[in-house]
Design a protein around this motif. Structure first.
Motif, PDB file in Angstrom:
ATOM      1  N   ARG A   1      42.625   5.867  28.457  1.00  0.00           N
ATOM      2  CA  ARG A   1      42.582   5.804  29.926  1.00  0.00           C
ATOM      3  C   ARG A   1      43.949   5.404  30.474  1.00  0.00           C
ATOM      4  O   ARG A   1      44.453   6.012  31.415  1.00  0.00           O
ATOM      5  CB  ARG A   1      41.505   4.803  30.353  1.00  0.00           C
ATOM      6  N   LEU A   2      44.556   4.389  29.876  1.00  0.00           N
ATOM      7  CA  LEU A   2      45.880   3.947  30.327  1.00  0.00           C
ATOM      8  C   LEU A   2      46.941   5.001  30.041  1.00  0.00           C
ATOM      9  O   LEU A   2      47.886   5.153  30.805  1.00  0.00           O
ATOM     10  CB  LEU A   2      46.251   2.621  29.660  1.00  0.00           C
ATOM     11  N   GLY A   3      46.775   5.725  28.936  1.00  0.00           N
ATOM     12  CA  GLY A   3      47.726   6.765  28.584  1.00  0.00           C
ATOM     13  C   GLY A   3      47.712   7.947  29.540  1.00  0.00           C
ATOM     14  O   GLY A   3      48.689   8.692  29.630  1.00  0.00           O
ATOM     15  N   GLN A   4      46.623   8.119  30.267  1.00  0.00           N
ATOM     16  CA  GLN A   4      46.513   9.215  31.232  1.00  0.00           C
ATOM     17  C   GLN A   4      47.106   8.840  32.585  1.00  0.00           C
ATOM     18  O   GLN A   4      47.173   9.671  33.484  1.00  0.00           O
ATOM     19  CB  GLN A   4      45.046   9.617  31.410  1.00  0.00           C
ATOM     20  N   GLN A   5      47.500   7.585  32.735  1.00  0.00           N
ATOM     21  CA  GLN A   5      48.084   7.110  33.982  1.00  0.00           C
ATOM     22  C   GLN A   5      49.525   6.689  33.718  1.00  0.00           C
ATOM     23  O   GLN A   5      49.959   6.608  32.577  1.00  0.00           O
ATOM     24  CB  GLN A   5      47.274   5.920  34.515  1.00  0.00           C
ATOM     25  N   LEU A   6      50.267   6.421  34.779  1.00  0.00           N
ATOM     26  CA  LEU A   6      51.604   5.874  34.614  1.00  0.00           C
ATOM     27  C   LEU A   6      51.397   4.371  34.403  1.00  0.00           C
ATOM     28  O   LEU A   6      51.044   3.652  35.334  1.00  0.00           O
ATOM     29  CB  LEU A   6      52.453   6.129  35.856  1.00  0.00           C
ATOM     30  N   THR A   7      51.533   3.919  33.173  1.00  0.00           N
ATOM     31  CA  THR A   7      51.246   2.524  32.836  1.00  0.00           C
ATOM     32  C   THR A   7      52.510   1.847  32.330  1.00  0.00           C
ATOM     33  O   THR A   7      53.220   2.381  31.477  1.00  0.00           O
ATOM     34  CB  THR A   7      50.136   2.441  31.765  1.00  0.00           C
ATOM     35  N   LEU A   8      52.767   0.662  32.872  1.00  0.00           N
ATOM     36  CA  LEU A   8      53.907  -0.155  32.465  1.00  0.00           C
ATOM     37  C   LEU A   8      53.409  -1.409  31.763  1.00  0.00           C
ATOM     38  O   LEU A   8      52.373  -1.967  32.139  1.00  0.00           O
ATOM     39  CB  LEU A   8      54.731  -0.575  33.688  1.00  0.00           C
ATOM     40  N   VAL A   9      54.169  -1.848  30.774  1.00  0.00           N
ATOM     41  CA  VAL A   9      53.878  -3.084  30.056  1.00  0.00           C
ATOM     42  C   VAL A   9      54.995  -4.063  30.382  1.00  0.00           C
ATOM     43  O   VAL A   9      56.179  -3.723  30.292  1.00  0.00           O
ATOM     44  CB  VAL A   9      53.797  -2.837  28.529  1.00  0.00           C
ATOM     45  N   ALA A  10      54.606  -5.279  30.772  1.00  0.00           N
ATOM     46  CA  ALA A  10      55.579  -6.339  31.052  1.00  0.00           C
ATOM     47  C   ALA A  10      55.720  -7.209  29.809  1.00  0.00           C
ATOM     48  O   ALA A  10      54.730  -7.511  29.136  1.00  0.00           O
ATOM     49  CB  ALA A  10      55.122  -7.189  32.231  1.00  0.00           C
ATOM     50  N   THR A  11      56.965  -7.587  29.516  1.00  0.00           N
ATOM     51  CA  THR A  11      57.224  -8.428  28.345  1.00  0.00           C
ATOM     52  C   THR A  11      58.024  -9.664  28.741  1.00  0.00           C
ATOM     53  O   THR A  11      58.813  -9.642  29.682  1.00  0.00           O
ATOM     54  CB  THR A  11      58.009  -7.657  27.267  1.00  0.00           C
ATOM     55  N   LEU A  12      57.792 -10.730  28.016  1.00  0.00           N
ATOM     56  CA  LEU A  12      58.612 -11.939  28.070  1.00  0.00           C
ATOM     57  C   LEU A  12      59.062 -12.190  26.639  1.00  0.00           C
ATOM     58  O   LEU A  12      58.222 -12.257  25.742  1.00  0.00           O
ATOM     59  CB  LEU A  12      57.817 -13.143  28.591  1.00  0.00           C
ATOM     60  N   GLN A  13      60.351 -12.278  26.425  1.00  0.00           N
ATOM     61  CA  GLN A  13      60.915 -12.452  25.086  1.00  0.00           C
ATOM     62  C   GLN A  13      60.334 -11.417  24.116  1.00  0.00           C
ATOM     63  O   GLN A  13      59.901 -11.750  23.019  1.00  0.00           O
ATOM     64  CB  GLN A  13      60.698 -13.884  24.599  1.00  0.00           C
ATOM     65  N   SER A  14      60.280 -10.184  24.555  1.00  0.00           N
ATOM     66  CA  SER A  14      59.813  -9.019  23.791  1.00  0.00           C
ATOM     67  C   SER A  14      58.314  -8.980  23.515  1.00  0.00           C
ATOM     68  O   SER A  14      57.835  -8.061  22.862  1.00  0.00           O
ATOM     69  CB  SER A  14      60.570  -8.897  22.464  1.00  0.00           C
ATOM     70  N   SER A  15      57.566  -9.970  23.981  1.00  0.00           N
ATOM     71  CA  SER A  15      56.114  -9.973  23.760  1.00  0.00           C
ATOM     72  C   SER A  15      55.380  -9.487  25.002  1.00  0.00           C
ATOM     73  O   SER A  15      55.636  -9.980  26.099  1.00  0.00           O
ATOM     74  CB  SER A  15      55.626 -11.393  23.441  1.00  0.00           C
ATOM     75  N   PRO A  16      54.462  -8.545  24.852  1.00  0.00           N
ATOM     76  CA  PRO A  16      53.688  -8.076  25.998  1.00  0.00           C
ATOM     77  C   PRO A  16      52.869  -9.213  26.616  1.00  0.00           C
ATOM     78  O   PRO A  16      52.193  -9.963  25.902  1.00  0.00           O
ATOM     79  CB  PRO A  16      52.777  -7.008  25.412  1.00  0.00           C
ATOM     80  N   VAL A  17      52.960  -9.339  27.945  1.00  0.00           N
ATOM     81  CA  VAL A  17      52.232 -10.394  28.660  1.00  0.00           C
ATOM     82  C   VAL A  17      51.460  -9.861  29.864  1.00  0.00           C
ATOM     83  O   VAL A  17      50.753 -10.614  30.532  1.00  0.00           O
ATOM     84  CB  VAL A  17      53.171 -11.535  29.109  1.00  0.00           C
ATOM     85  N   GLY A  18      51.605  -8.567  30.155  1.00  0.00           N
ATOM     86  CA  GLY A  18      50.898  -7.996  31.290  1.00  0.00           C
ATOM     87  C   GLY A  18      51.056  -6.493  31.294  1.00  0.00           C
ATOM     88  O   GLY A  18      51.872  -5.939  30.555  1.00  0.00           O
ATOM     89  N   PHE A  19      50.258  -5.837  32.133  1.00  0.00           N
ATOM     90  CA  PHE A  19      50.379  -4.390  32.279  1.00  0.00           C
ATOM     91  C   PHE A  19      49.822  -3.987  33.635  1.00  0.00           C
ATOM     92  O   PHE A  19      49.047  -4.716  34.255  1.00  0.00           O
ATOM     93  CB  PHE A  19      49.658  -3.638  31.147  1.00  0.00           C
ATOM     94  N   ALA A  20      50.256  -2.827  34.083  1.00  0.00           N
ATOM     95  CA  ALA A  20      49.769  -2.276  35.346  1.00  0.00           C
ATOM     96  C   ALA A  20      49.804  -0.765  35.241  1.00  0.00           C
ATOM     97  O   ALA A  20      50.645  -0.199  34.541  1.00  0.00           O
ATOM     98  CB  ALA A  20      50.632  -2.740  36.506  1.00  0.00           C
ATOM     99  N   SER A  21      48.865  -0.111  35.952  1.00  0.00           N
ATOM    100  CA  SER A  21      48.825   1.347  35.901  1.00  0.00           C
ATOM    101  C   SER A  21      48.695   1.935  37.295  1.00  0.00           C
ATOM    102  O   SER A  21      48.046   1.366  38.175  1.00  0.00           O
ATOM    103  CB  SER A  21      47.677   1.832  35.010  1.00  0.00           C
ATOM    104  N   LEU A  22      49.336   3.076  37.458  1.00  0.00           N
ATOM    105  CA  LEU A  22      49.304   3.840  38.699  1.00  0.00           C
ATOM    106  C   LEU A  22      48.503   5.107  38.434  1.00  0.00           C
ATOM    107  O   LEU A  22      48.863   5.905  37.555  1.00  0.00           O
ATOM    108  CB  LEU A  22      50.731   4.180  39.132  1.00  0.00           C
ATOM    109  N   LYS A  23      47.414   5.281  39.168  1.00  0.00           N
ATOM    110  CA  LYS A  23      46.577   6.474  39.030  1.00  0.00           C
ATOM    111  C   LYS A  23      46.978   7.447  40.129  1.00  0.00           C
ATOM    112  O   LYS A  23      46.978   7.089  41.309  1.00  0.00           O
ATOM    113  CB  LYS A  23      45.103   6.097  39.166  1.00  0.00           C
ATOM    114  N   GLY A  24      47.355   8.637  39.724  1.00  0.00           N
ATOM    115  CA  GLY A  24      47.876   9.585  40.696  1.00  0.00           C
ATOM    116  C   GLY A  24      49.197   9.064  41.232  1.00  0.00           C
ATOM    117  O   GLY A  24      49.902   8.320  40.559  1.00  0.00           O
ATOM    118  N   ALA A  25      49.512   9.417  42.445  1.00  0.00           N
ATOM    119  CA  ALA A  25      50.777   8.968  43.027  1.00  0.00           C
ATOM    120  C   ALA A  25      50.603   7.725  43.881  1.00  0.00           C
ATOM    121  O   ALA A  25      51.593   7.087  44.240  1.00  0.00           O
ATOM    122  CB  ALA A  25      51.379  10.079  43.891  1.00  0.00           C
ATOM    123  N   ASP A  26      49.331   7.339  44.175  1.00  0.00           N
ATOM    124  CA  ASP A  26      49.185   6.350  45.230  1.00  0.00           C
ATOM    125  C   ASP A  26      48.080   5.309  45.062  1.00  0.00           C
ATOM    126  O   ASP A  26      47.618   4.718  46.035  1.00  0.00           O
ATOM    127  CB  ASP A  26      48.984   7.069  46.561  1.00  0.00           C
TER     128      ASP A  26
END
Length: 170
Positions: free
Chosen positions: A58-83
């Motif tokens: 599901r996340l791979g089908q959207q524009l999904t970003l992963v946030a890292t602190l000291q190279s470790s993933p700590v959050g993520f967000a996804s954009l479905k469509g353009a808006d």
């Protein structure tokens, strides 16, 4: 001597991230939403990540970003469509460190670059104040079904900065 604040990194979601983002999703709901949702509601919400492969797809089908602190993933967000911001989750251990802000800033810029004039989000009761502070305005209150539970959220909308006119200036 002052402490240095770790820099938040952002990178694209990769299929190998499915397990870690599913864990962030679960821990975020368990650790941050207890004031707004019952334990039964939280467990029904968390069930969306029971199948890590489907959650990752599901996340791979959207524009999904992963946030890292000291190279470790700590959050993520996804954009479905353009808006539409579909998901925005931060590990409780990284809450309050600017992770959600960095993710939301990036999605707003990406949505504008994709031509979106407005951005919407179905904000949980927990995230409502965060989005309101960012200029999102309530549009509609909703109740959604998750398993045998009902969860409330609010459709919110933000008008993005107008893009500069294209072409030569006259």
């Amino acid at each position: 001597m002052g402490r240095t604040v770790p820099t938040i990194g952002l990178r694209p979601y990769l299929p190998a991230d499915a397990a870690i983002v599913a864990a962030i999703f679960v821990e975020s709901i368990e650790g941050l939403t207890g004031d707004d949702y019952s334990e039964e509601q939280q467990q029904a919400w968390i069930a969306a990540a029971d199948d890590e492969a489907a959650f990752g797809a599901r996340l791979g089908q959207q524009l999904t970003l992963v946030a890292t602190l000291q190279s470790s993933p700590v959050g993520f967000a996804s954009l479905k469509g353009a808006d539409h911001i579909e998901m925005l989750y931060v590990h409780p251990g990284a809450a309050g460190q600017g992770v959600a802000t960095a993710l939301c800033d990036a999605l707003e810029k990406l949505a504008a670059a994709r031509g979106a004039a407005k951005l919407t989000v179905d904000a949980s009761d927990t995230a409502h104040g965060f989005f309101r502070k960012r200029g999102y305005v309530d549009q509609q209150r909703s109740t959604i079904s998750a398993g045998d539970e009902w969860l409330t959220n609010t459709r919110m909308q933000k008008t993005l900065a107008e893009a500069p006119p294209k072409g030569p200036i006259q």
